[in-house]
Design a protein around this motif. Structure first.
Motif, short mmCIF file in Angstrom:
data_model
loop_
_atom_site.label_atom_id
_atom_site.label_comp_id
_atom_site.label_asym_id
_atom_site.label_seq_id
_atom_site.Cartn_x
_atom_site.Cartn_y
_atom_site.Cartn_z
N SER A 135 10.96 -3.67 3.91
CA SER A 135 10.32 -3.54 2.61
C SER A 135 8.81 -3.73 2.73
N ALA A 136 8.13 -3.22 1.71
CA ALA A 136 6.70 -3.43 1.51
C ALA A 136 6.48 -3.35 0.00
N THR A 137 5.43 -3.98 -0.48
CA THR A 137 5.16 -3.91 -1.92
C THR A 137 4.60 -2.54 -2.28
N GLU A 138 4.67 -2.22 -3.55
CA GLU A 138 4.14 -0.93 -4.02
C GLU A 138 2.66 -0.77 -3.67
N SER A 139 1.87 -1.85 -3.79
CA SER A 139 0.44 -1.74 -3.47
C SER A 139 0.23 -1.59 -1.96
N GLU A 140 1.06 -2.22 -1.14
CA GLU A 140 0.97 -2.02 0.31
C GLU A 140 1.28 -0.58 0.69
N VAL A 141 2.29 -0.02 0.04
CA VAL A 141 2.65 1.37 0.28
C VAL A 141 1.51 2.29 -0.18
N ALA A 142 0.93 2.02 -1.35
CA ALA A 142 -0.16 2.85 -1.87
C ALA A 142 -1.38 2.81 -0.94
N ARG A 154 -0.27 14.39 6.58
CA ARG A 154 0.29 14.98 5.36
C ARG A 154 1.77 14.69 5.15
N SER A 155 2.37 13.80 5.93
CA SER A 155 3.82 13.59 5.85
C SER A 155 4.18 12.14 5.57
N PHE A 156 3.33 11.41 4.83
CA PHE A 156 3.55 9.99 4.60
C PHE A 156 4.92 9.70 3.99
N ASP A 157 5.25 10.37 2.90
CA ASP A 157 6.50 10.06 2.21
C ASP A 157 7.72 10.33 3.09
N ASP A 158 7.65 11.37 3.91
CA ASP A 158 8.74 11.65 4.83
C ASP A 158 8.88 10.53 5.86
N TYR A 159 7.75 10.09 6.43
CA TYR A 159 7.80 9.00 7.41
C TYR A 159 8.29 7.70 6.76
N LEU A 160 7.83 7.40 5.55
CA LEU A 160 8.27 6.19 4.86
C LEU A 160 9.78 6.22 4.66
N ARG A 161 10.30 7.38 4.24
CA ARG A 161 11.74 7.53 4.03
C ARG A 161 12.50 7.38 5.34
N ARG A 162 12.02 8.08 6.38
CA ARG A 162 12.70 8.03 7.68
C ARG A 162 12.67 6.62 8.28
N ALA A 163 11.62 5.85 7.98
CA ALA A 163 11.53 4.48 8.49
C ALA A 163 12.42 3.54 7.68
N GLY A 164 12.89 3.98 6.53
CA GLY A 164 13.75 3.14 5.71
C GLY A 164 12.99 2.02 5.02
N ILE A 165 11.69 2.21 4.78
CA ILE A 165 10.91 1.19 4.10
C ILE A 165 11.06 1.39 2.59
N VAL A 166 11.51 0.32 1.93
CA VAL A 166 11.73 0.34 0.50
C VAL A 166 10.52 -0.30 -0.17
N ALA A 167 9.95 0.38 -1.18
CA ALA A 167 8.82 -0.17 -1.94
C ALA A 167 9.35 -1.09 -3.02
N LEU A 168 8.91 -2.35 -2.99
CA LEU A 168 9.30 -3.33 -3.98
C LEU A 168 8.14 -3.59 -4.94
N PRO A 169 8.41 -3.94 -6.18
CA PRO A 169 7.32 -4.22 -7.12
C PRO A 169 6.43 -5.34 -6.62
N ASP A 170 5.13 -5.23 -6.94
CA ASP A 170 4.20 -6.31 -6.62
C ASP A 170 4.54 -7.51 -7.47
N GLU A 171 4.35 -8.69 -6.92
CA GLU A 171 4.56 -9.89 -7.69
C GLU A 171 3.40 -10.05 -8.68
N SER A 172 3.71 -10.43 -9.90
CA SER A 172 2.64 -10.61 -10.88
C SER A 172 1.85 -11.87 -10.53
N GLU A 173 0.58 -11.85 -10.89
CA GLU A 173 -0.30 -12.99 -10.57
C GLU A 173 -0.37 -13.96 -11.71
N GLY A 174 0.60 -13.95 -12.61
CA GLY A 174 0.49 -14.75 -13.80
C GLY A 174 1.20 -16.02 -13.74
#
Length: 174
Positions: A135-142, A154-174
Motif C-alpha cells: 500500500s501507499a497513500t493517495e498523496s504518495e501515489v500522486a 507513460r505507463s505509471f498506472d499499469d506499473y502500479l497495478r502490476r505491482a499490486g500497490i493499493v492506494a489508501l486514503p491519506d490520514e486527516s491531520e485533524g
C-alpha cells in the motif's frame, strides 16, 4: 505559503507546469568512507530537477539514493527486470527541502513508483502475520505519478497495478 497549500499545488499540477533544469543538482551530500587502509569521499546527489513555471520558488528533485549500503531491493513483482532502486523525491521551496518521499525505480528504471508498505493480517504463518497487499497513500501515489510523468514515462498506472500497490486514503491531520 502553508505546507498544505504547497502540497496541494504540487500534487494538482500537470506535467506541462514543470521545466527540467539540466546539469548537476545541488546540494551534494558527501560521505566519508574508510575500508582498511583505503579512505575516500563519496558524493551523492539528485540527478533530475524541475522548476514549477507558475511559481519558480517551487522545485522538485529526484534521484538521491536513500542508502549507500545496498540500494538494490527485490519485490515479488513480475517485471522483466525484478530489481528496484530506492531514491528520494524532494519538494523544495526557495531551495529548501520541505517534503521528502521514498520512491522506487522499477523494471530497469522504466517507471517510478511509491515505496510501498506491507499490509499484513493475522495468519497461521510462523510469526502469526502474513502480507496480503502493498500500500501507499493517495498523496504518495500522486507524487510518484508526477515524478514518473515528468521523467518521461507513460505507463505509471499499469506499473502500479502490476505491482499490486493499493492506494489508501491519506490520514486527516485533524
Amino acid at each position: 505559503m502553508k505546507y498544505s497549500d504547497l502540497l496541494t499545488t504540487v500534487l494538482s499540477s500537470s506535467v506541462e507546469d514543470w521545466r527540467s533544469v539540466p546539469g548537476r543538482v545541488t546540494p551534494h551530500f558527501v560521505g566519508e568512507i574508510q575500508e582498511g587502509d583505503h579512505h575516500w569521499l563519496k558524493v551523492s546527489e539528485h540527478y533530475s530537477q524541475w522548476i514549477f513555471m507558475p511559481d519558480v520558488r517551487i522545485s522538485l528533485a529526484f534521484g538521491l539514493p536513500t542508502s549507500s549500503d545496498d540500494p538494490e531491493l527485490e519485490f515479488e513483482w513480475r517485471f522483466p527486470d525484478p530489481k528496484a532502486y530506492e531514491a528520494f523525491g524532494d519538494i523544495r521551496f526557495n531551495g529548501s527541502v520541505v517534503h521528502r518521499a521514498h520512491l522506487l525505480h522499477v523494471d530497469g528504471s522504466r517507471a517510478v513508483l511509491p515505496t510501498p508498505r506491507n499490509e499484513v493480517a493475522p495468519s497461521g504463518a510462523p510469526f502469526g502475520m502474513e502480507r496480503f497487499a502493498y500500500s501507499a497513500t493517495e498523496s504518495e501515489v500522486a507524487f510518484a505519478r508526477l515524478i514518473d510523468r515528468i521523467s518521461g514515462h507513460r505507463s505509471f498506472d499499469d506499473y502500479l497495478r502490476r505491482a499490486g500497490i493499493v492506494a489508501l486514503p491519506d490520514e486527516s491531520e485533524g
